[in-house]
Design an enzyme around this catalytic site. Structure first.
Site, PDB file in Angstrom:
ATOM      1  CB  SER A  76      38.548  36.110  41.246  1.00 57.56           C
ATOM      2  OG  SER A  76      39.777  36.128  41.864  1.00 57.56           O
ATOM      3  CE  LYS A  77      32.071  39.272  45.002  1.00 54.25           C
ATOM      4  NZ  LYS A  77      32.510  40.264  43.663  1.00 54.25           N
ATOM      5  NE  ARG A  78      42.736  37.777  44.091  1.00 58.88           N
ATOM      6  CZ  ARG A  78      43.281  37.103  43.479  1.00 58.88           C
ATOM      7  NH1 ARG A  78      44.623  37.649  44.534  1.00 58.88           N
ATOM      8  NH2 ARG A  78      43.730  36.719  42.773  1.00 58.88           N
TER       9      ARG A  78
END
Length: 495
Positions: free
Chosen positions: A256-258
């Site tokens: 995920s976007k992180r």
RNA sequence: GCCCCCAUCGUCUAGAGGACUAGGACACCACCCUUUCAAGGUGGAGACAGGGGUUCGAAUCCCCUUGGGGGCACCA
């Protein structure tokens, strides 16, 4: 295992751009449909009006097509089971909810969000499971009649049996058993009349005659709810196929976007959106190949394949159970493999937009002769401008220190460059002639090849690392080569 | 906390009881090629999580433990 023709759907919600997880699901759907001669359907699950992102649908469609995953039914193309937007199918869900209530499989719940939140907190304090306390399920008839008469807002909840178990038959995991008492009375229909995912997915998959439900592993916990709904409505279940999760490169957690910590201490964002990969210079054919390998493999040693080969080999039984870590390194390697496969004309055309983004206004025709020299040196299209820019704009005169090779000084370097300039001023302007002349020159000067070539390279490209020297000289043209050499010589003279 | 899923090199995987001295790929290391950087070639290091069974025989089947992950919204 996959012989009959399959009807499968990719059902994203327009709440964000297409990410690799979604792309992987769509890809497997597409492969199964093509493999079996079935249909690949795109259905938009736009039942959450609060999270709607206006341009996400465009992004999803654009990038599915970019990957070559054209749908047979869905937005734009229509089809016999439309509409393909859930927001346009509310009547179906409402009717199903009514039927469930009538059959005693669902009930109206008048609890307010505030009460739910409060009850959740209280239960948490008491160490009880955080779910709904089923207050409205056991409400007295009088109370219910009163709330109904008031026209109080309500949701419709599933009346999960308090005992027994529900079995999900997953095609790749086998039987997964759930005790009903651990399941919640989930909301089926929201107070705004929109369905939740649970109701909508079951109703639409049934109405659209979906044969295989492919979705991420994270849906397994709600699968028994869906099974229950099929049973309650008397419908035949599709085949359940839960795909392994795609993990962050760290191996910990979903991709995920992180923010990710780099070794040098800086932070960068993990790339997860298909559009980001496209912008970073990845080829759609490489993305297709790489994404296909996320949780699927048909062989231990063949891993570069075309979509046609993937279709031929695709079989649900080869889908892995265990999660797959997304390896950016392997993707990059694979992208390089695909870049090397392209014809110069094709590569040139694909590079043009990246050149323009870098402020270099060039055409594919100009690029064609140059491209073979960088083809095996770039792993993404985005690296091209950094390797070719000196062909299309003037360079800064390199600093003297940069020009002087090891074991040489400014004086010797200058002499070498002057000799090179003299040679290049007269040589026939053609690759082999240039090479022969310069090699001979190095010999005459008593220099190793690198001792002569490296200063020339830096003088004319401004780079320590650049494409092969002789073609670079040839393509740069005599005039610019001599001019850049002159500037380097002058700089060394003043050093 | 409760429920669920998963488990072969660092990573992706081959392996469907004997063909395993556990194969391939990415990454890594060395060497070769070489005008830089790549690409390419050759070689190397590197794994069946642990414990019990079943069996003549287990990476493969079963159980437990451990570890990792996911889910528990009027989001999907």
């Amino acid at each position: 295992m996959t012989t009959k023709s399959a009807r499968v759907r990719f059902a994203p919600s327009p709440t964000g751009y297409l990410h690799v997880g979604g792309a992987r699901t769509a890809l497997f759907d597409w492969l199964l449909a093509r493999k079996t001669g079935g249909q690949f359907i795109l259905r938009i699950e736009d039942t959450d009006r609060k999270r709607y992102v206006p341009d996400s649908l465009d992004d999803i469609e654009e990038h599915l097509r970019w990957l070559g995953l054209q749908w047979d039914e869905g937005p734009d193309v229509g089809g016999p089971y439309g509409p393909y937007f859930q927001s346009e199918r509310l009547e179906h869900y409402r009717r199903a909810a009514e039927e469930l209530i009538a059959k005693g499989w669902a009930y109206r719940c008048y609890c307010t969000p505030e009460r739910l939140e409060q009850s959740r907190q209280e239960r948490q304090k008491r160490g009880e499971p955080p779910g709904y306390d089923r207050r409205c399920r056991f409400m007295s008839d009088e109370e219910r009649a009163e709330l109904e008469a008031q026209g109080a807002p309500y949701v419709v909840r599933l009346k999960v049996p308090l005992e027994g178990e529900t079995v999900v038959h997953d095609l790749i995991r086998g039987e997964i058993r759930f005790e009903n008492k651990t399941l919640e009375d989930v909301v089926l229909l929201k107070s705004d009349g929109y369905p939740t995912y649970h109701l909508a997915v079951v109703v639409d998959d049934h109405l659209m005659q979906i044969t295989h439900v492919l979705r991420g592993d994270e849906w397994i916990p709600s699968a028994p709810i869906h099974v229950m709904l099929y049973e309650a409505l008397g419908w035949e279940q599709p085949q359940w196929v839960h795909l392994p999760l795609i993990l962050d490169p760290s191996g910990k957690g979903k991709l995920s976007k992180r923010k990710k910590k780099n070794p040098d201490g800086t932070e960068s964002e993990t790339m997860t959106l298909v559009r980001e990969f496209r912008e970073a210079g990845y080829l759609p054919e490489a993305m297709f190949n790489f994404i296909a390998l996320l949780g699927w493999a048909y062989s231990g040693d063949e891993e570069i394949f075309t979509p046609e080969q993937a279709i031929q080999k695709f079989d649900l039984k080869d889908i892995k159970k265990s999660p797959a870590v997304f390896s950016y390194e392997k993707l990059e390697w694979m992208n390089g493999v695909y870049i090397r496969k392209l014809s110069p004309e094709d590569l040139a055309e694909r590079i043009v937009p990246f050149m323009q983004k870098a402020g270099l206004n060039v055409t594919a025709e100009q690029l064609v002769p140059l491209v073979p020299d960088i083809q095996e040196r770039i792993k993404t299209l985005a690296e091209a401008p950094g390797m070719l820019d000196f062909f299309f704009r003037d360079i800064e005169t390199p600093a003297p220190e940069a020009l002087i090779p090891k074991k040489m000084d400014a004086e010797k370097t200058r002499h070498a460059l002057e000799a090179a300039r003299a040679t290049l001023a007269n040589v026939e302007w053609e690759h082999d002639a240039i090479e022969t002349a310069l090699r001979q020159l190095a010999k005459d000067l008593g220099l190793k090849a690198g001792q002569l070539f490296q200063p020339i390279r830096i003088a004319i490209t401004g780079k320590r690392v650049a494409p092969p020297l002789f073609t670079t000289i040839e393509h740069l043209g005599r005039e610019r080569v001599l001019e850049r050499l002159d500037r380097a010589i002058a700089t060394l003279a003043n050093a």
